[in-house]
Scaffold this motif. Structure first.
Motif, mmCIF file in Angstrom:
data_model
loop_
_atom_site.group_PDB
_atom_site.id
_atom_site.type_symbol
_atom_site.label_atom_id
_atom_site.label_comp_id
_atom_site.label_asym_id
_atom_site.label_seq_id
_atom_site.Cartn_x
_atom_site.Cartn_y
_atom_site.Cartn_z
ATOM 1 N N ARG A 1 0.806 -1.224 0.000
ATOM 2 C CA ARG A 1 0.000 0.000 0.000
ATOM 3 C C ARG A 1 0.838 1.272 0.000
ATOM 4 N N ALA B 1 1.078 4.429 -2.625
ATOM 5 C CA ALA B 1 0.010 5.426 -2.747
ATOM 6 C C ALA B 1 0.568 6.811 -2.442
ATOM 7 N N GLN C 1 -7.342 5.435 -1.716
ATOM 8 C CA GLN C 1 -6.163 6.251 -1.434
ATOM 9 C C GLN C 1 -6.316 7.677 -1.969
#
Ligand code: FE
Length: 181
Positions: free
Chosen positions: A14, A17, A63
């Motif tokens: 992640r 992002a 995001q």
């Protein structure tokens, strides 16, 4: 998989992002904050807190930047709730307090507002603006407030595109040392 593996995986999957409205990724921002803390001689717990202060953003379903839609995502509470399950208050409390630390600095340090990025100023209003006198006193009564203020300053400086800093793995030993038993 323990929580340290989970953290590394989260940064890997992640972390690319965008860091909400800033010219770098979530992972770059976290690594710069941790690096600044380490260079400044912070304790293992505060280096860990700096690395993990925005982990709440990585749990989100999307995001995009909630502040752009006029929403305060309260990422510090999401991050705190997860961290408090694995680490002691010396890690989780500065994370929980890092947004209020910004509101605190806006109230007590006249020059502080000028160093904030446009995205940070935009979110300030959603977060409640500068603290009132009563809120300042309550904040200063928290034993972790000084750590939170230090974290906040590293957070605000950790926004340099393409800066070379150590990777997340560099902090594994420190993270293990401060894990709650
Ligand atoms: Fe941050």
């Amino acid at each position: 998989m323990d929580c340290i593996d989970e953290i590394l995986l989260l940064f890997e999957t992640r972390g690319s992002a965008a860091y909400l409205g800033e010219p770098l990724s979530q992972r770059e921002h976290a690594l710069q904050a941790a690096h600044l803390a380490e260079v400044d001689g912070a304790s293992d717990a505060l280096v860990a807190a700096s690395l993990l202060h925005d982990i709440g953003h990585l749990f989100g379903p999307d995001q995009d930047d909630p502040a752009e839609r006029g929403i305060d995502a309260i990422h510090e509470e999401t991050g705190y709730a997860w961290l408090a399950k694995h680490f002691g208050p010396e890690v989780s409390e500065p994370v929980r307090l890092h947004v209020i630390a910004k509101r605190y600095l806006c109230a007590v340090d006249p020059g502080y507002r000028q160093i904030l990025s446009p995205a940070s100023i935009r979110s300030l209003e959603l977060q409640g603006g500068p603290l009132t006198l009563e809120e300042i006193q309550r904040f200063e009564a928290n034993p972790f407030h000084q750590g939170a203020v230090r974290l906040r300053r590293w957070d605000d400086s950790a926004k340099i595109p393409n800066l070379q800093v150590p990777a997340a793995k560099h902090y594994t030993a420190k993270l293990r040392r401060v894990l709650a038993r």
